[in-house]
Each structure stands twice: as structure tokens, then as C-alpha cells.
Design an enzyme around this catalytic site. Structure first.
Site, PDB file in Angstrom:
ATOM      1  N   SER A 280       0.870  -1.348  -0.057  1.00  0.00           N
ATOM      2  CA  SER A 280      -0.084  -0.117   0.059  1.00  0.00           C
ATOM      3  C   SER A 280       0.752   1.220   0.023  1.00  0.00           C
ATOM      4  CB  SER A 280      -0.963  -0.179   1.231  1.00  0.00           C
ATOM      5  OG  SER A 280      -0.170  -0.252   2.417  1.00  0.00           O
ATOM      6  N   HIS A 310      -2.110  -8.836   2.169  1.00  0.00           N
ATOM      7  CA  HIS A 310      -1.732  -7.720   2.882  1.00  0.00           C
ATOM      8  C   HIS A 310      -2.784  -7.126   3.795  1.00  0.00           C
ATOM      9  CE1 HIS A 310       0.201  -3.957   3.510  1.00  0.00           C
ATOM     10  NE2 HIS A 310      -0.124  -3.107   2.416  1.00  0.00           N
ATOM     11  N   HIS A 356       5.726 -12.647   7.730  1.00  0.00           N
ATOM     12  CA  HIS A 356       5.980 -11.135   7.392  1.00  0.00           C
ATOM     13  C   HIS A 356       7.238 -11.211   6.486  1.00  0.00           C
ATOM     14  CE1 HIS A 356       6.349  -6.645   7.289  1.00  0.00           C
ATOM     15  NE2 HIS A 356       5.130  -6.730   7.719  1.00  0.00           N
ATOM     16  N   ARG A 365       3.236  -4.192  16.758  1.00  0.00           N
ATOM     17  CA  ARG A 365       1.701  -3.957  16.647  1.00  0.00           C
ATOM     18  C   ARG A 365       0.906  -4.944  17.221  1.00  0.00           C
ATOM     19  NH1 ARG A 365       1.965  -2.638  10.384  1.00  0.00           N
ATOM     20  NH2 ARG A 365       2.782  -4.845  10.425  1.00  0.00           N
ATOM     21  N   ASP A 411      -2.532  -8.204  11.918  1.00  0.00           N
ATOM     22  CA  ASP A 411      -3.699  -8.465  11.393  1.00  0.00           C
ATOM     23  C   ASP A 411      -4.270  -9.695  12.028  1.00  0.00           C
ATOM     24  OD1 ASP A 411      -4.046  -6.514   9.295  1.00  0.00           O
ATOM     25  OD2 ASP A 411      -2.376  -7.812   8.062  1.00  0.00           O
TER      26      ASP A 411
HETATM   27  N1  CMX Z   1       1.184 -19.564   6.425  1.00  0.00           N
HETATM   28  C1  CMX Z   1       1.673 -20.311   5.409  1.00  0.00           C
HETATM   29  N2  CMX Z   1       2.931 -20.311   4.490  1.00  0.00           N
HETATM   30  C2  CMX Z   1       3.498 -19.041   4.753  1.00  0.00           C
HETATM   31  C3  CMX Z   1       2.949 -18.030   5.788  1.00  0.00           C
HETATM   32  C4  CMX Z   1       1.822 -18.317   6.497  1.00  0.00           C
HETATM   33  N3  CMX Z   1       1.493 -17.623   7.280  1.00  0.00           N
HETATM   34  N4  CMX Z   1       4.001 -17.270   5.620  1.00  0.00           N
HETATM   35  C5  CMX Z   1       4.842 -17.455   4.552  1.00  0.00           C
HETATM   36  N5  CMX Z   1       4.477 -18.621   4.077  1.00  0.00           N
HETATM   37  C6  CMX Z   1       4.953 -19.308   2.892  1.00  0.00           C
HETATM   38  C7  CMX Z   1       4.991 -18.452   1.763  1.00  0.00           C
HETATM   39  O1  CMX Z   1       3.658 -18.601   1.124  1.00  0.00           O
HETATM   40  C8  CMX Z   1       6.194 -18.960   1.023  1.00  0.00           C
HETATM   41  O2  CMX Z   1       5.826 -20.336   0.388  1.00  0.00           O
HETATM   42  P1  CMX Z   1       6.269 -20.582  -1.154  1.00  0.00           P
HETATM   43  O3  CMX Z   1       7.739 -20.684  -0.995  1.00  0.00           O
HETATM   44  O4  CMX Z   1       5.465 -21.992  -1.402  1.00  0.00           O
HETATM   45  O5  CMX Z   1       5.784 -19.374  -1.912  1.00  0.00           O
HETATM   46  C9  CMX Z   1       7.251 -19.409   1.966  1.00  0.00           C
HETATM   47  O6  CMX Z   1       6.571 -19.722   3.158  1.00  0.00           O
HETATM   48  C10 CMX Z   1       8.309 -18.314   2.126  1.00  0.00           C
HETATM   49  O7  CMX Z   1       7.439 -17.021   2.397  1.00  0.00           O
HETATM   50  P2  CMX Z   1       8.116 -15.804   3.121  1.00  0.00           P
HETATM   51  O8  CMX Z   1       9.638 -15.581   2.637  1.00  0.00           O
HETATM   52  O9  CMX Z   1       8.226 -16.330   4.804  1.00  0.00           O
HETATM   53  O10 CMX Z   1       7.139 -14.629   3.302  1.00  0.00           O
HETATM   54  P3  CMX Z   1       6.873 -13.633   2.181  1.00  0.00           P
HETATM   55  O11 CMX Z   1       7.780 -12.538   2.214  1.00  0.00           O
HETATM   56  O12 CMX Z   1       6.817 -14.291   0.700  1.00  0.00           O
HETATM   57  O13 CMX Z   1       5.326 -13.200   2.485  1.00  0.00           O
HETATM   58  C11 CMX Z   1       3.485 -12.912   3.664  1.00  0.00           C
HETATM   59  C12 CMX Z   1       4.912 -12.617   3.541  1.00  0.00           C
HETATM   60  C13 CMX Z   1       2.988 -11.732   4.570  1.00  0.00           C
HETATM   61  C14 CMX Z   1       2.454 -12.531   2.265  1.00  0.00           C
HETATM   62  C15 CMX Z   1       3.407 -14.199   4.143  1.00  0.00           C
HETATM   63  O14 CMX Z   1       3.963 -14.452   5.339  1.00  0.00           O
HETATM   64  C16 CMX Z   1       1.749 -14.739   4.209  1.00  0.00           C
HETATM   65  O15 CMX Z   1       1.168 -14.884   3.159  1.00  0.00           O
HETATM   66  N6  CMX Z   1       1.218 -14.422   5.496  1.00  0.00           N
HETATM   67  C17 CMX Z   1      -0.145 -14.780   5.755  1.00  0.00           C
HETATM   68  C18 CMX Z   1      -1.095 -13.356   5.319  1.00  0.00           C
HETATM   69  C19 CMX Z   1      -0.901 -12.327   6.044  1.00  0.00           C
HETATM   70  O16 CMX Z   1      -0.935 -12.348   7.436  1.00  0.00           O
HETATM   71  N7  CMX Z   1      -0.534 -11.194   5.530  1.00  0.00           N
HETATM   72  C20 CMX Z   1      -0.501 -10.121   6.406  1.00  0.00           C
HETATM   73  C21 CMX Z   1       0.619  -9.578   6.433  1.00  0.00           C
HETATM   74  C22 CMX Z   1       0.858  -7.951   7.154  1.00  0.00           C
HETATM   75  C23 CMX Z   1       0.294  -7.048   6.251  1.00  0.00           C
HETATM   76  O17 CMX Z   1       0.737  -6.537   5.159  1.00  0.00           O
HETATM   77  O18 CMX Z   1      -1.085  -6.376   6.608  1.00  0.00           O
END
Ligand code: CMX
Length: 477
Positions: A280, A310, A356, A365, A411
């Protein structure tokens, strides 16, 4: 009596024009005609004083160190969402992977301590955070009070935006409605009008500042209108010119509870800014770099915030929790929750609210919200469930071995706090995040215009071109 130096007064008075909400001229006043006393500087006066020094600092830094190599990029980063590449400038906050966010050098506990508060309140005022993010300074109580009144005085929505919202289908997601309304406010943009009239580049920030404050003032009304239209009777009460921003938002939504008002102040403060690379913030900055108005820039950022990875994760968390509650039938034992977590992962989904891109510890937070719950409703069933998940999920995610950060993010907790006070409609939650995010991204947009930030244009290659690039780099080793 003027509190301005002659040079600042001259700067402020250039193109000066008496502001009136009825006046359609693009050139809004550079001299505050809003509810500030003469004793203290307004936010705009203070910013105008600070910005020449900032411009010089950047000029000097570029002159002395412009050719210093600050990063190296790996191919994996190009394919991995540009994770970690240094290439953006964001003045308001910096995110440390272990420690979490610092707003102008201050942690969340610091701002909870240092920022001015409303009478009989323990929570910081988001208006004060906006001031801090824009100037790097903590405002006085009188300055924040005047700033709150200034924002409230800008809250009126054009009739056509109200009727636009009234005519949107009730099943259109609240974030889509939010983005549509903010985009529709483009007709109000003083920046767009001034630009069309050929305003000089050095004056861009003035109109961006006015648009940003106008927009900030209107967001609680837009958000509440959406909430009341979709979930209640469509009626929104009047903005109270004497109330602070969080109190007004709570009341417009239809919530009078004093602790809910406290929650809004905390919520708006901690969701505001998380440095510049998140979707964002980066989108708002990127779109703004093309000199799109603050309305169009923020709307773009809101569209990014609406994504489930996000900001929409706050809605996903609640839906996931409710399914869990349904499935486990009152059994909140660690074993049952662990099984539910594994079921989620094994079905190929993410655990919402965990992980994250930058953080490698529990999000402060999350901690701030947990502390709020511990203070106000330690025995609430959903809070206890969230707390048990906090004990179990990091172990499961670590065992799964994929996520780089097994800890909860912002979140993971926010929805439960809203549920407690009766704001149970989870599809609305990201709108509240969006109102708060405006407090983080708009200061940077103003700064971008004041320092003459460049249009963003990084380089992309096709995979074919990357293959050639990698081959030639390796051949020359
Ligand atoms: N549950 C399951 N798998 C997860 C995970 C979770 N909460 N968080 C990361 N992973 C997985 C990723 O999908 C990725 O898998 P692939 O290799 O198959 O693609 C792997 O672990 C490595 O990811 P990462 O490097 O740890 O995390 P990213 O930087 O790629 O992604 C985020 C970050 C937030 C998108 C991810 O942790 C996620 O999807 N979390 C759940 C959704 C969430 O809570 N989002 C809110 C974040 C805060 C915000 O922006 O508001």
C-alpha cells in the site's frame, strides 16, 4: 502576532488566497485560516520551515555520496518480489526485522508514551503521529487540538460522492467502495487544478498538503458511510468539530463506548506506517511519483491494501477463526488447534495473520493490541483463543519449514478487538486499516513533492534477457 520569520512568511504568502470551501479556485491559501491560535505554529508553517533544510541535506548527500554502491541485487530478488532491495526513500518510519517499526526513530511504546493524548485517554492521537511523520517533531497538545479541528473542518463530502456510495451494490466489497469513493473525490483536488494552471514545481507540496488534509478529514465520513450503508441503516451522524479524529470515527460508525474510542486511537496510530516497501505504501508513492493527485495515489494504495496477503488478512483471520471455532466445537486445546493449523497448511493455504516479508519476530503492533486486550477484556473467549493460537502456531510454522517468520503480524489481533466491541462485520476491517494507512502514506507524498522526488521507473528484463545477462556475467568472471 506572527510567529513566522520574514522569509517563511514570504514563502507562505506567495500565491496566497483566502480559502473558502465554496471557492473553486485551485489555489488554496498558503496562510492557515483554520482553527489555530496565533501562539503556536501550524503544521504547514512548521513543515515550510523544515523543508528547505531537508532539500539541502538530500542535495548534499547526493553530491558527496551519489556514486556510493548501497546494494547488490541477486537474480532471486528479481524473481522474489524484490525482497530486501534498497531502492526507496521513506522518511516517516524504518522497519527493523527484529525490533519492528520505528516512527521517526520512536518505537510503539515510545509513541504511546510521548505523543499527546486526549483528555482522560491513555492512547496516542493519530493526528499527533501524522505531525510526527511529516516533521519529525512531537507536536504540543495545543497544536494537535488545533490540527484535529482543522481535519474535522474538512470533513464534508460532495453530494455526488454520497449518492455514488448510496447507489453502489451492498454486496460490493467495502474496500472496493472505499477506493471508488476516494477516486471520485479527484474533482476536489487542488493539486490537479493548480497543476493544470501551470503551478511551479517548488509549490507542488503546498497543494499536495491541502489535498492530503482534505482527504484525511473526509476518510472517517466515507468509511462510516460505507459501514452504515452496508451493515446498518445508512445514516451517519455529524462530525463533532471539538472531538479528536479517533472519537469522531467511532461516533460516525455508531459506537459510543469510551473504550472503543480508545481502541480507534490506538488502531489508527499503529496501522499507519510500516516504511515504504509494503504494497500500500509503495503503490501510493509510485502512483504519486507520476504526479497523480493524493486522491488517485491513495486510492491506488487502498487497492493494494485490499489484497489478502496484505491488509485484507485482518478479514481472513476472522473468517479463519470462525471456521476453527465451528469445527472444534468448543475444544480449544493446544492439540486441536495444532491439528487445525496443519489442516490449513496441508490444504495449501496460508495461516492468515502469521508471517511477514521483513519482520522476524512478533510484530510489536500485535503486542500493543494484545496489551490492550489484556487491559480491557482479558477473559474474552476470542481473545483467549487468539492467545492459544499464539502459543501453538509459531511451532507449527517452524516445523513446516517454509515461512521465514513464524510469528504473528498486526492482522492477527485487530479483528478480535473489534469483535469485542460489537463491530463484528469482518469484511469492513480492511477499511479501518485503510483510514489508518492514509496517516502514513500521505506525509511521504507531501515530502516527495517538497523535495522534488523523481518519477519511479526501475528496470525490468524478460527471462530471456536475464538468461543472457547471467551468462555474460558468469563468462566474464
Ligand atoms: N502460512 C503458510 N505459509 C506461509 C506463511 C503463512 N502464514 N507465511 C509465509 N508462508 C510461506 C510462503 O507462502 C512461501 O511459500 P512458497 O515458497 O510456497 O511461495 C514461504 O512460506 C516463504 O515465504 P516468506 O519469505 O516467509 O514470506 P513472504 O515474504 O513471501 O510473504 C507474507 C510474506 C506476509 C505475504 C506471508 O507471510 C503470508 O502470506 N502471510 C499470511 C497472510 C498475512 O498475514 N498477511 C498480512 C501481512 C501483514 C500486512 O501486510 O498487513
Amino acid at each position: 502576532m506572527s510567529v513566522l520569520s520574514t522569509s517563511t512568511r514570504n514563502l507562505l504568502e506567495r500565491n496566497a488566497f483566502k480559502y473558502s470551501s465554496k471557492n473553486n479556485s485551485p489555489i488554496a491559501s498558503l496562510v492557515a485560516t483554520r482553527p489555530y491560535s496565533n501562539a503556536e505554529k501550524t503544521l504547514k508553517e512548521r513543515f515550510a520551515e523544515i523543508i528547505p533544510g531537508k532539500v539541502d541535506e538530500i542535495k548534499q548527500l547526493k553530491k558527496e555520496h551519489g556514486d556510493t554502491v548501497i546494494d547488490q541485487v541477486k537474480l532471486n530478488q528479481a524473481y522474489g518480489g524484490m525482497r530486501g532491495i534498497k531502492g526507496l526513500v521513506w522518511e516517516g518510519s524504518v522497519l527493523d526485522p527484529e525490533e519492528g517499526i520505528r516512527f521517526r526513530g520512536r518505537t510503539i511504546p515510545d509513541i504511546q508514551r510521548e505523543l499527546p493524548k486526549a483528555a482522560n485517554s491513555d492512547e496516542p492521537l493519530p493526528e499527533a503521529l501524522f505531525w510526527l511523520l511529516l516533521t519529525g517533531e512531537v507536536p504540543s497538545e495545543a497544536q494537535v487540538k488545533a490540527f484535529s479541528a482543522d481535519l474535522a473542518s474538512r470533513s464534508e463530502l460532495p453530494e455526488y460522492v454520497i449518492s455514488l456510495l448510496d447507489n453502489l451494490p451492498k454486496d460490493l466489497h467495502p474496500m472496493a467502495q472505499f477506493s471508488i469513493a476516494v477516486t471520485a473525490l479527484e474533482s476536489e483536488s487542488k493539486f490537479a487544478k493548480a497543476y493544470a494552471q501551470g503551478v511551479a514545481k517548488k509549490d507542488y507540496w503546498n497543494y499536495t498538503f491541502e489535498d492530503s488534509l482534505d482527504l484525511l478529514g473526509k476518510l472517517p465520513v466515507i468509511a462510516s458511510k460505507i459501514y452504515r450503508n452496508v451493515f446498518k441503516d445508512g445514516k451517519v451522524s455529524q462530525v463533532d468539530p471539538n472531538a479528536d479524529y479517533g472519537k469522531n470515527l467511532a461516533q460516525l460508525l455508531g459506537y459510543q463506548n469510551k473504550d472503543f474510542v480508545e481502541l480507534m486511537r490506538l488502531y489508527l496510530t499503529i496501522h499507519s506506517d510500516h516504511e515504504g516497501g509494503n504494497v500500500s505504501a509503495h503503490t501510493t508513492h509510485l502512483v504519486g511519483s507520476a504526479l497523480s493527485s493524493p486522491y488517485l495515489s491513495l486510492a491506488a494504495g487502498l487497492n493494494g491494501l485490499a489484497g489478502p496477503l496484505h491488509g485484507r488478512a485482518n478479514q481472513e483471520v476472522l473468517e479463519w477463526l470462525f471456521k476453527l471455532r465451528e469445527e472444534v466445537n468448543g475444544d480449544y486445546s493446544k492439540e486441536t488447534i495444532e491439528k487445525y493449523l496443519w489442516d490449513t497448511l496441508n490444504s495449501g493455504r496460508v495461516v492468515p495473520g502469521y508471517g511477514h516479508a521483513v519482520l522476524r519476530k512478533t510484530d510489536p503492533r500485535y503486542t500493543a493490541q494484545r496489551e490492550f486486550a489484556l487491559k480491557h477484556f482479558p477473559d474474552y473467549e476470542l481473545f483467549k483463543l487468539v492467545s492459544t493460537i499464539y502459543e501453538v502456531a509459531p511451532g507449527v510454522l517452524t516445523k513446516q519449514g517454509k515461512t521465514k517468520n513464524p510469528w504473528p503480524n498486526v492482522d492477527s489481533h485487530s479483528g478480535v478487538l473489534l469483535q469485542y466491541y460489537g463491530l463484528t462485520e469482518a469484511s469492513f476491517y480492511t477499511v479501518l486499516f485503510g483510514v489508518s494507512r492514509a496517516f502514513g502514506v500521505l506525509p511521504q507524498l507531501i515530502i516527495d513533492r517538497a523535495v522534488g522526488a523523481s518519477i519511479e521507473r526501475p528496470k525490468s528484463f524478460s527471462t530471456e534477457k536475464y538468461i543472457q545477462l547471467v551468462k555474460s556475467i558468469n563468462a566474464n568472471k
